[in-house]
Motif scaffolding. Structure first.
Motif, PDB file in Angstrom:
ATOM      1  N   THR A  32       0.624 -33.373 -17.639  1.00  0.00           N
ATOM      2  CA  THR A  32       0.951 -33.282 -18.725  1.00  0.00           C
ATOM      3  C   THR A  32       0.787 -32.432 -20.348  1.00  0.00           C
ATOM      4  O   THR A  32       0.630 -32.741 -21.236  1.00  0.00           O
ATOM      5  N   GLN A  33       0.700 -31.427 -19.820  1.00  0.00           N
ATOM      6  CA  GLN A  33       0.459 -30.446 -21.415  1.00  0.00           C
ATOM      7  C   GLN A  33       1.397 -30.143 -21.432  1.00  0.00           C
ATOM      8  O   GLN A  33       1.527 -29.283 -22.601  1.00  0.00           O
ATOM      9  N   VAL A  34       2.397 -30.119 -20.799  1.00  0.00           N
ATOM     10  CA  VAL A  34       4.054 -29.750 -21.761  1.00  0.00           C
ATOM     11  C   VAL A  34       4.237 -30.925 -22.705  1.00  0.00           C
ATOM     12  O   VAL A  34       3.723 -32.043 -22.622  1.00  0.00           O
ATOM     13  N   PRO A  35       4.840 -30.544 -23.765  1.00  0.00           N
ATOM     14  CA  PRO A  35       5.169 -31.512 -24.964  1.00  0.00           C
ATOM     15  C   PRO A  35       6.076 -32.649 -24.531  1.00  0.00           C
ATOM     16  O   PRO A  35       6.992 -32.044 -24.059  1.00  0.00           O
ATOM     17  N   ARG A  36       5.907 -33.595 -24.812  1.00  0.00           N
ATOM     18  CA  ARG A  36       7.262 -34.925 -24.369  1.00  0.00           C
ATOM     19  C   ARG A  36       8.762 -33.997 -24.484  1.00  0.00           C
ATOM     20  O   ARG A  36       9.308 -34.489 -23.454  1.00  0.00           O
ATOM     21  N   ASP A  37       8.705 -34.039 -25.995  1.00  0.00           N
ATOM     22  CA  ASP A  37       9.975 -33.143 -26.774  1.00  0.00           C
ATOM     23  C   ASP A  37      11.123 -32.593 -26.121  1.00  0.00           C
ATOM     24  O   ASP A  37      11.313 -32.017 -26.253  1.00  0.00           O
ATOM     25  N   GLN A  38       9.701 -31.820 -24.619  1.00  0.00           N
ATOM     26  CA  GLN A  38      10.387 -30.087 -24.265  1.00  0.00           C
ATOM     27  C   GLN A  38      11.003 -30.904 -22.494  1.00  0.00           C
ATOM     28  O   GLN A  38      10.857 -30.166 -21.322  1.00  0.00           O
ATOM     29  N   THR A  39      10.357 -32.112 -22.308  1.00  0.00           N
ATOM     30  CA  THR A  39      11.046 -32.732 -20.750  1.00  0.00           C
ATOM     31  C   THR A  39      11.991 -33.421 -21.169  1.00  0.00           C
ATOM     32  O   THR A  39      12.609 -34.332 -22.259  1.00  0.00           O
ATOM     33  N   ARG A  40      12.602 -33.857 -19.751  1.00  0.00           N
ATOM     34  CA  ARG A  40      13.136 -35.103 -19.526  1.00  0.00           C
ATOM     35  C   ARG A  40      13.159 -35.544 -17.805  1.00  0.00           C
ATOM     36  O   ARG A  40      12.563 -34.947 -17.247  1.00  0.00           O
ATOM     37  N   VAL A  41      13.622 -36.365 -17.651  1.00  0.00           N
ATOM     38  CA  VAL A  41      13.847 -37.221 -16.518  1.00  0.00           C
ATOM     39  C   VAL A  41      14.684 -37.565 -16.462  1.00  0.00           C
ATOM     40  O   VAL A  41      15.730 -37.588 -16.189  1.00  0.00           O
ATOM     41  N   SER A  42      14.894 -37.601 -14.941  1.00  0.00           N
ATOM     42  CA  SER A  42      15.621 -37.775 -14.021  1.00  0.00           C
ATOM     43  C   SER A  42      15.890 -38.925 -12.115  1.00  0.00           C
ATOM     44  O   SER A  42      14.604 -38.711 -12.267  1.00  0.00           O
ATOM     45  N   LEU A  43      16.214 -38.345 -11.467  1.00  0.00           N
ATOM     46  CA  LEU A  43      16.317 -38.880 -10.202  1.00  0.00           C
ATOM     47  C   LEU A  43      16.841 -38.293  -9.003  1.00  0.00           C
ATOM     48  O   LEU A  43      18.129 -37.563  -9.019  1.00  0.00           O
ATOM     49  N   PHE A  44      15.706 -38.549  -8.024  1.00  0.00           N
ATOM     50  CA  PHE A  44      16.829 -37.435  -6.329  1.00  0.00           C
ATOM     51  C   PHE A  44      17.210 -38.566  -6.093  1.00  0.00           C
ATOM     52  O   PHE A  44      16.646 -39.920  -6.773  1.00  0.00           O
ATOM     53  N   LEU A  45      17.965 -38.334  -5.382  1.00  0.00           N
ATOM     54  CA  LEU A  45      18.902 -39.464  -5.146  1.00  0.00           C
ATOM     55  C   LEU A  45      19.538 -39.049  -3.362  1.00  0.00           C
ATOM     56  O   LEU A  45      19.543 -37.605  -2.765  1.00  0.00           O
ATOM     57  N   ASP A  46      18.531 -39.637  -2.458  1.00  0.00           N
ATOM     58  CA  ASP A  46      18.436 -39.429  -1.412  1.00  0.00           C
ATOM     59  C   ASP A  46      19.900 -41.061  -0.378  1.00  0.00           C
ATOM     60  O   ASP A  46      19.123 -41.961  -0.975  1.00  0.00           O
ATOM     61  N   LEU A  47      21.475 -40.546  -0.090  1.00  0.00           N
ATOM     62  CA  LEU A  47      21.672 -41.577   0.051  1.00  0.00           C
ATOM     63  C   LEU A  47      22.820 -41.201   1.936  1.00  0.00           C
ATOM     64  O   LEU A  47      22.998 -39.786   1.949  1.00  0.00           O
ATOM     65  N   GLU A  48      21.884 -42.382   2.622  1.00  0.00           N
ATOM     66  CA  GLU A  48      22.452 -41.908   4.373  1.00  0.00           C
ATOM     67  C   GLU A  48      23.993 -42.421   4.533  1.00  0.00           C
ATOM     68  O   GLU A  48      23.471 -44.060   3.947  1.00  0.00           O
ATOM     69  N   THR A  49      24.406 -41.828   4.849  1.00  0.00           N
ATOM     70  CA  THR A  49      25.980 -43.340   5.388  1.00  0.00           C
ATOM     71  C   THR A  49      26.470 -43.035   6.717  1.00  0.00           C
ATOM     72  O   THR A  49      25.700 -41.979   7.522  1.00  0.00           O
ATOM     73  N   THR A  50      27.033 -43.533   7.377  1.00  0.00           N
ATOM     74  CA  THR A  50      27.285 -43.928   8.836  1.00  0.00           C
ATOM     75  C   THR A  50      28.613 -43.223   8.750  1.00  0.00           C
ATOM     76  O   THR A  50      29.374 -42.499  10.305  1.00  0.00           O
ATOM     77  N   GLY A  51      29.526 -41.776   7.812  1.00  0.00           N
ATOM     78  CA  GLY A  51      30.609 -41.713   8.110  1.00  0.00           C
ATOM     79  C   GLY A  51      30.977 -40.758   6.564  1.00  0.00           C
ATOM     80  O   GLY A  51      30.732 -40.890   5.225  1.00  0.00           O
ATOM     81  N   LEU A  52      31.791 -40.355   6.484  1.00  0.00           N
ATOM     82  CA  LEU A  52      32.518 -40.062   4.819  1.00  0.00           C
ATOM     83  C   LEU A  52      33.604 -40.762   4.723  1.00  0.00           C
ATOM     84  O   LEU A  52      34.007 -40.680   3.219  1.00  0.00           O
ATOM     85  N   ASP A  53      34.140 -41.682   5.002  1.00  0.00           N
ATOM     86  CA  ASP A  53      35.301 -42.739   4.546  1.00  0.00           C
ATOM     87  C   ASP A  53      34.715 -43.432   3.858  1.00  0.00           C
ATOM     88  O   ASP A  53      34.063 -44.485   4.819  1.00  0.00           O
ATOM     89  N   PRO A  54      34.926 -44.176   2.390  1.00  0.00           N
ATOM     90  CA  PRO A  54      34.441 -45.637   1.998  1.00  0.00           C
ATOM     91  C   PRO A  54      34.752 -46.209   2.397  1.00  0.00           C
ATOM     92  O   PRO A  54      34.292 -47.138   2.417  1.00  0.00           O
ATOM     93  N   ALA A  55      36.006 -46.069   3.636  1.00  0.00           N
ATOM     94  CA  ALA A  55      36.657 -48.297   3.588  1.00  0.00           C
ATOM     95  C   ALA A  55      36.412 -48.398   5.060  1.00  0.00           C
ATOM     96  O   ALA A  55      36.623 -49.508   5.457  1.00  0.00           O
ATOM     97  N   CYS A  56      35.441 -47.172   5.423  1.00  0.00           N
ATOM     98  CA  CYS A  56      35.082 -48.000   6.735  1.00  0.00           C
ATOM     99  C   CYS A  56      33.860 -47.580   7.668  1.00  0.00           C
ATOM    100  O   CYS A  56      33.103 -47.771   8.122  1.00  0.00           O
ATOM    101  N   HIS A  57      32.807 -46.771   6.256  1.00  0.00           N
ATOM    102  CA  HIS A  57      31.504 -46.230   6.777  1.00  0.00           C
ATOM    103  C   HIS A  57      30.826 -46.843   5.981  1.00  0.00           C
ATOM    104  O   HIS A  57      31.188 -47.155   4.613  1.00  0.00           O
ATOM    105  N   GLU A  58      29.307 -47.077   5.849  1.00  0.00           N
ATOM    106  CA  GLU A  58      29.243 -47.664   5.303  1.00  0.00           C
ATOM    107  C   GLU A  58      27.679 -47.099   5.081  1.00  0.00           C
ATOM    108  O   GLU A  58      26.952 -45.876   5.652  1.00  0.00           O
ATOM    109  N   ILE A  59      26.551 -47.393   4.093  1.00  0.00           N
ATOM    110  CA  ILE A  59      25.158 -46.304   3.386  1.00  0.00           C
ATOM    111  C   ILE A  59      24.598 -47.436   4.571  1.00  0.00           C
ATOM    112  O   ILE A  59      24.844 -48.962   5.077  1.00  0.00           O
ATOM    113  N   ILE A  60      23.756 -46.569   4.735  1.00  0.00           N
ATOM    114  CA  ILE A  60      22.773 -47.245   5.692  1.00  0.00           C
ATOM    115  C   ILE A  60      20.925 -46.969   4.835  1.00  0.00           C
ATOM    116  O   ILE A  60      20.538 -47.775   5.421  1.00  0.00           O
TER     117      ILE A  60
END
Length: 80
Positions: A32-60
């Protein structure tokens, strides 16, 4: 009835070969030592699927961890 720890139960399930038990990521304490105006918020995202084709594979699996970083790219910690 004997109680076992959650970790012992997870190991027992994994030992069968039929289960994979995910464990929670330990929070990274927020600096918390860094001034708030010099920081940003972001999001790590981990997405696992059964394959690469969105027409026939699913997010698991879908996981997200919000974090705070400085303008020069230094990660200050996670927001839990």
């Amino acid at each position: 009835m004997q109680h076992t720890s959650l970790e012992d139960q997870a190991r027992t399930l994994e030992a069968t070969g039929a289960y994979r038990v995910l464990r929670r990521i330990a929070p990274l304490p927020l600096e918390t030592q860094v001034p708030r105006d010099q920081t940003r918020v972001s999001l790590f995202l981990d997405l696992e699927t059964t394959g690469l084709d969105p027409a026939c594979h699913e997010i698991i699996e879908f996981g997200m961890v919000p974090f705070v970083y400085t303008l020069d790219g230094h990660i200050l910690g996670t927001l839990w």
